[in-house]
Design a protein around this motif. Structure first.
Motif, short mmCIF file in Angstrom:
data_model
loop_
_atom_site.label_atom_id
_atom_site.label_comp_id
_atom_site.label_asym_id
_atom_site.label_seq_id
_atom_site.Cartn_x
_atom_site.Cartn_y
_atom_site.Cartn_z
N UNK A 199 -25.18 -9.74 -67.49
CA UNK A 199 -24.90 -8.49 -68.20
C UNK A 199 -24.58 -8.78 -69.67
N UNK A 200 -23.78 -9.82 -69.88
CA UNK A 200 -23.30 -10.12 -71.23
C UNK A 200 -24.34 -10.70 -72.16
N UNK A 239 -19.06 -5.48 -81.54
CA UNK A 239 -19.83 -6.68 -81.20
C UNK A 239 -18.89 -7.86 -81.04
N UNK A 240 -17.85 -7.93 -81.86
CA UNK A 240 -16.88 -9.02 -81.74
C UNK A 240 -16.13 -8.96 -80.41
N UNK A 241 -15.87 -7.73 -79.95
CA UNK A 241 -15.12 -7.57 -78.71
C UNK A 241 -15.90 -8.09 -77.50
N UNK A 299 -21.17 -3.79 -71.41
CA UNK A 299 -20.71 -5.19 -71.46
C UNK A 299 -19.18 -5.24 -71.51
N UNK A 300 -18.57 -4.28 -72.23
CA UNK A 300 -17.10 -4.24 -72.30
C UNK A 300 -16.51 -4.07 -70.90
N UNK A 343 -14.29 3.09 -75.35
CA UNK A 343 -15.52 3.28 -74.57
C UNK A 343 -16.19 4.61 -74.91
N UNK A 344 -16.09 5.03 -76.17
CA UNK A 344 -16.68 6.32 -76.55
C UNK A 344 -18.21 6.24 -76.61
#
Ligand code: SF4
Length: 471
Positions: free
Chosen positions: A307-308, A343-345, A383-384, A366-367
Motif C-alpha cells: 500500500x505504502x 507526503x512527509x507524514x 496510506x495514512x 484525513x480530509x
C-alpha cells in the motif's frame, strides 16, 4: 550517525510549539492560500488534466514494478554517455562517495543546487566533517543556510520567514550585503545574486539532485525557477548528482507527462522557467566529469509495502502541503523531517524505521484534499490509514493507557450482553454531565482533553433496548 530524516521528537510535541508562533502561522496562511489559488487557475487551463494525472500515476506504477530493470538500463545509458554511476545503500555510503569524489579533485568547496535528497542524507553536515564547505545557491536554501535553520517546505524552504526577517538576516550574515539593504524582494535577490555569482565562478565541483532520470537515454532532468541549478550543473569542471532510485522513468516520452504536471502543481506555471537536461559528458560543453549517485536509503523497504509504495511516485511538487489544514497551522518544522506535510507524514515512516516517525501518520484530519491535488494521484489518506494500522500492529507507538483501553473495548464488543450493560451504565454515569440534557461539553479528569476541541454525544439507548420497548 543518526538517520538525518528521522524526526527527533513526536509530532504532537513539535506541533504544540509551532502553534504558539503567531508570526509563523500568519506567514504560512498568506503563502499557502496564494499558491492554492494560483495552482487551481493553472490546472483549470488544461482540459485533459485528469488524463495527465492518470498517465503520471500509470507510468510511476509500471516503473516501480520493474524498478530493477529500469535502474540497470539507466546505469548502462549514463555509462555509455561518459558518466560514472555509483550505488549507495544508505546515507552514509552516499556521503562517503560524494566526499571522496570531491577530495579526489583537491578542493574544499562546492556549489549546490537545491536538492531534497541531499538534505535527506545530511550531505552538507557530512561534508563539513571532512572539511568541505557546500554552498547552497538556491535563494531560499541560502536563507536557510545563513540562518543555520532547516527547510520547512518542499518548494519554498524559507516559507516560515517574511521579507523583513530576510533583510535583517542578509544585513547580518550575507557577505557584501549593504548595511541599509531594504526589504524589497528585488533588492534582496540582487544582493544574493552578486554573492552567488562569485561562488559559481570559483567552484570546481557542482552538486545537484535530479527531478527525473530517463533510463533509455541516460538523461538527467532538473527543473527550477532561478537559474542557479543551471549554473551549478554547467559551470564547474565536475558535476555530482545524487538521486533517489525512484526518480528513474523509462523513456524520453514519459518526461513529457511530468514536465506538464510538475510546474502547474508546484509553482502554478505553465512550464518551469529553467529545465536543464544533460546526458553524460560532452567534450565541447559543460562539466568534464559527471557522477551519478543512485541512492536507496529505505526506498527498497518502502517498495516492499504494497500500500505504502505509492509514496515513491511523488514528484515533490508540494501541492499537498499547500492544501493541508494541518500543515497550514503547524508549518514544516513540526514534522521533524526533510519531507513535511502530507507526503512527509507517509514517506518519512516508510523510509525510516516505522518507530522513528510513528506519530506522523496521525498528523492528518484525513480530509482528502491532498489526494485531490496530487498530480500523480497518490492516495495519501489511504496510506495514512494503512500506516496507522501498522503503527498499532507493530507496537510502534501508543498513548499511555491506549492499548489497555482498546483491549478492554475489543472484549466488550465481543460480548453483546456486557456491551448493552456498559451502554446503560455509561448513560447513567454521564447523565449529570449532559448540558441541558443533551451533549457533553466537558469531561472530568484525564478525559478532559477529549472535550477540549469537541462535544461528546451522550450514550444513546441501544437499538436492542429500543426494539424491545417498541415491540
Ligand atoms: S504527494 Fe503528490 S501532491 Fe504531494 S508533493 Fe508528492 S506529488 Fe506533489
Amino acid at each position: 550517525m543518526n538517520d538525518p530524516i528521522a524526526p527527533p521528537r513526536s509530532f504532537p510535541e513539535a506541533a504544540h510549539d509551532a502553534l504558539a508562533d503567531d508570526q509563523l502561522r500568519r506567514n504560512l496562511a498568506h503563502v499557502t492560500s496564494t499558491i492554492r489559488v494560483k495552482r487551481a487557475a493553472a490546472v483549470a487551463e488544461l482540459p485533459d488534466w485528469e488524463a495527465l494525472r492518470e498517465a503520471g500515476r500509470a507510468i510511476k506504477t509500471e516503473t516501480m514494478r520493474h524498478l530493477d530493470r529500469h535502474l540497470v538500463a539507466l546505469e548502462r545509458s549514463v555509462t555509455a554517455a561518459g558518466g560514472v554511476v555509483h550505488w549507495a545503500r544508505n546515507a552514509e555510503e552516499a556521503n562517503r562517495i560524494v566526499g571522496g569524489l570531491i577530495e579526489s579533485h583537491r578542493t574544499t568547496e562546492v556549489v549546490k543546487a537545491k536538492s531534497l535528497t541531499t538534505e535527506e542524507i545530511g550531505l552538507n553536515e557530512a561534508l563539513a566533517q571532512r572539511g568541505i564547505r557546500a554552498w547552497e545557491t538556491d535563494l531560499a536554501q541560502l536563507i536557510i543556510q545563513l540562518s543555520d535553520d532547516t527547510p520547512s517546505h518542499i518548494l519554498v524552504p524559507a516559507i516560515h520567514r517574511n521579507r523583513a526577517q530576510i533583510r535583517d538576516l542578509f544585513r547580518a550574515e550575507l557577505p557584501g550585503a549593504p548595511a541599509d539593504l531594504p526589504d524589497d524582494p528585488s533588492a534582496l535577490a540582487e544582493a544574493a545574486r552578486l554573492y552567488l555569482r562569485e561562488l559559481f565562478l570559483r567552484a570546481r565541483v557542482g552538486i545537484s539532485g535530479a527531478n527525473f532520470a530517463v533510463a533509455e537515454t541516460g538523461t538527467i532532468a532538473v527543473v527550477e525557477s532561478e537559474g542557479n541549478a543551471r549554473m551549478c550543473t554547467t559551470l564547474p569542471e565536475v558535476l555530482i548528482t545524487v538521486m533517489g532510485i525512484e526518480k528513474v522513468i523509462p523513456s524520453w516520452r514519459d518526461l513529457e507527462v511530468y514536465l506538464q504536471l510538475l510546474p502547474r502543481s508546484s509553482t502554478a506555471e505553465r512550464m518551469n522557467p529553467y529545465t536543464s537536461l544533460w546526458t553524460g559528458v560532452d567534450p565541447a560543453d559543460g562539466p568534464r566529469e559527471f557522477h551519478l549517485v543512485l541512492l536507496d536509503h529505505g526506498r527498497t523497504t518502502a517498495l516492499a509495502d504494497e500500500v505504502g509504495r505509492q509514496a515513491l511516485h511523488c514528484i515533490r511538487c508540494s501541492a499537498c502541503l499547500n492544501v493541508c489544514p494541518v500543515y497550514e497551522r503547524t508549518g514544516g518544522h513540526a514534522y521533524g523531517s526533510t519531507y513535511p506535510g502530507p507526503i512527509g507524514a507517509i514517506i518519512t515512516p516508510l523510509l525510516t524505521d516505522l518507530h522513528e516517525g510513528a506519530t506522523l501518520p496521525y498528523a492528518s484530519s484525513l480530509c482528502g484534499a491532498c489526494y485531490e491535488v496530487c498530480p500523480v494521484k497518490i492516495d495519501i489518506p489511504r496510506v495514512l490509514v494503512h500506516l496507522r494500522g501498522r503503527v498499532v500492529r507493530e507496537g510502534a507507538h501508543s498513548e499511555p493507557g491506549e492499548q489497555a483501553a482498546m483491549g478492554a473495548l475489543a472484549r466488550l464488543f465481543e460480548h453483546p450482553r456486557a456491551f448493552a450493560a456498559a451502554q446503560r451504565i455509561g448513560a447513567l454515569l454521564t447523565a449529570p454531565l449532559r448540558r441541558r440534557g443533551r451533549r457533553i461539553t466537558r469531561l472530568p479528569g484525564p478525559l478532559r482533553g477529549w472535550t477540549q476541541g469537541r462535544d461528546l454525544p451522550p450514550p444513546q439507548p441501544s437499538f436492542r433496548d429500543w426494539w424491545r420497548r417498541e415491540r
